[in-house]
Design a protein around this motif. Structure first.
Motif, PDB file in Angstrom:
ATOM      1  N   UNK A 292       0.809  -1.221   0.000  1.00 28.87           N
ATOM      2  CA  UNK A 292       0.000   0.000   0.000  1.00 28.87           C
ATOM      3  C   UNK A 292       0.842   1.269   0.000  1.00 28.87           C
ATOM      4  N   UNK A 293       2.164   1.112   0.112  1.00 27.07           N
ATOM      5  CA  UNK A 293       3.045   2.280   0.071  1.00 27.07           C
ATOM      6  C   UNK A 293       3.664   2.503  -1.299  1.00 27.07           C
ATOM      7  N   UNK A 294       3.388   1.581  -2.248  1.00 29.45           N
ATOM      8  CA  UNK A 294       3.995   1.719  -3.569  1.00 29.45           C
ATOM      9  C   UNK A 294       3.339   2.862  -4.331  1.00 29.45           C
ATOM     10  N   UNK A 295       4.108   3.619  -5.021  1.00 31.24           N
ATOM     11  CA  UNK A 295       3.626   4.733  -5.819  1.00 31.24           C
ATOM     12  C   UNK A 295       4.302   4.693  -7.182  1.00 31.24           C
ATOM     13  N   UNK A 296       3.512   5.004  -8.215  1.00 33.96           N
ATOM     14  CA  UNK A 296       4.096   5.075  -9.549  1.00 33.96           C
ATOM     15  C   UNK A 296       4.999   6.295  -9.674  1.00 33.96           C
ATOM     16  N   UNK A 297       5.962   6.178 -10.549  1.00 37.20           N
ATOM     17  CA  UNK A 297       6.882   7.295 -10.778  1.00 37.20           C
ATOM     18  C   UNK A 297       6.295   8.212 -11.845  1.00 37.20           C
ATOM     19  N   UNK A 298       5.230   8.900 -11.460  1.00 47.04           N
ATOM     20  CA  UNK A 298       4.578   9.832 -12.374  1.00 47.04           C
ATOM     21  C   UNK A 298       5.207  11.202 -12.184  1.00 47.04           C
ATOM     22  N   UNK A 299       5.618  11.823 -13.248  1.00 52.67           N
ATOM     23  CA  UNK A 299       6.224  13.154 -13.081  1.00 52.67           C
ATOM     24  C   UNK A 299       5.198  14.160 -12.587  1.00 52.67           C
ATOM     25  N   UNK A 300       5.522  14.828 -11.525  1.00 49.62           N
ATOM     26  CA  UNK A 300       4.637  15.821 -10.943  1.00 49.62           C
ATOM     27  C   UNK A 300       5.070  17.199 -11.412  1.00 49.62           C
TER      28      UNK A 300
END
Length: 281
Positions: free
Chosen positions: A68-76
């Motif tokens: 549940x801590x995984x996040x995609x590497x989406x450019x912000x």
């Protein structure tokens, strides 16, 4: 995220507690528990040592990585703020340039900088008549079959509502009903009809049998009041007044449609007969 923070807080607090109580950090203190057990002769007892689990053994260790801590590497990428100073790169004119059509608002749709637009360069194809009317056809043979089956009473006036209720025409009547001459030889008794349009052959066949055909005009609201009068009653409204035909249709109709649906025909006057004969000729 909360699980990771909780485990780190507990581990840091325990390590600080051990560092304050244990003078020698290289030696791990493990508390011991003394327990006396009696032998079989019940005269002597043996002192046994039982190890007490430490704080580290009683705490369940969790992995620092959780699903549940995984996040995609989406450019912000932050939104460009226009008009916030020259140093921002979008200050002063805010990307609109100097003067011009688009500097003061959106341009005209289809504008191509003054040259001939595409909609004018392409040739025209086809034609749409805004005054065209769509009539639903019905033949005299079909009406004769319904009369023989007992679904239509030939002694009463046959209106477009009668044709709709008996299934002679469909439910979607756009601009009216056109009476066709198909099966005209089956009409051998006088009938009286009110339709929107009628062909020459159908009119001659009905009049030869002693009947009459009247061309009446209804607008969109008039057709609803004629075909579905219960809709106005459900809404608590009164039936509208019959509308007069527009100038382009006055010479194609004999009279204004009546509301509610009539049951008796109106006899033609001498003038109406002459006008009807001249228009059909």
């Amino acid at each position: 995220m909360l699980r990771r923070r909780l485990s780190s807080i507990l581990s840091n607090s325990i390590l600080s507690l051990r560092a304050n109580t244990n003078p020698n950090p290289n030696v791990i203190l493990q508390p011991l528990r003394l327990r006396f057990t009696q032998c079989l002769d019940s005269t002597t007892s043996i002192l046994t040592v039982q190890k007490v689990p430490t704080v580290f053994e009683s705490i369940r260790w969790y992995s620092l990585l959780s699903l549940n801590d995984l996040r995609d590497k989406v450019p912000r990428k932050q939104k460009t703020r226009k008009g916030r100073g020259i140093g921002s790169g979008k200050g002063k004119t805010a990307g609109r340039g100097h003067k011009g059509q688009r500097a003061r608002g959106s341009g005209k749709l289809g504008f191509e900088g003054g040259q001939t637009p595409l909609r004018r360069r392409l040739p025209k194809r086809g034609f749409h008549n805004p005054f065209s009317l769509t009539f639903q056809p019905v033949g005299l043979g079909k009406i004769a079959k319904l009369i023989n089956a007992g679904k239509i009473d030939s002694s009463e006036l046959i209106t477009m509502k009668t044709l709709k209720d008996t299934g002679a025409i469909g439910k979607q009547i756009k601009d009216g009903v056109r009476l066709m001459g198909r099966g005209a030889e089956q009409i051998k008794w006088p009938i009286h009809l009110e339709v929107s349009r009628v062909t020459v052959r159908a009119k001659e066949a009905v009049e030869a049998a002693g009947g009459s055909v009247r061309r009446v005009y209804y607008n969109k609201l008039g057709f609803r009041a004629l075909l579905k009068p219960e809709w106005f009653e459900k809404k608590g409204r009164l039936l509208p007044k019959a509308a007069r035909p527009p100038p382009k249709q006055r010479d194609k109709v004999d009279s204004i449609g009546r509301l509610p649906a009539p049951t008796k025909p109106i006899p033609f006057s001498v003038d109406e007969k002459e006008a009807a004969s001249s228009s059909s000729a």
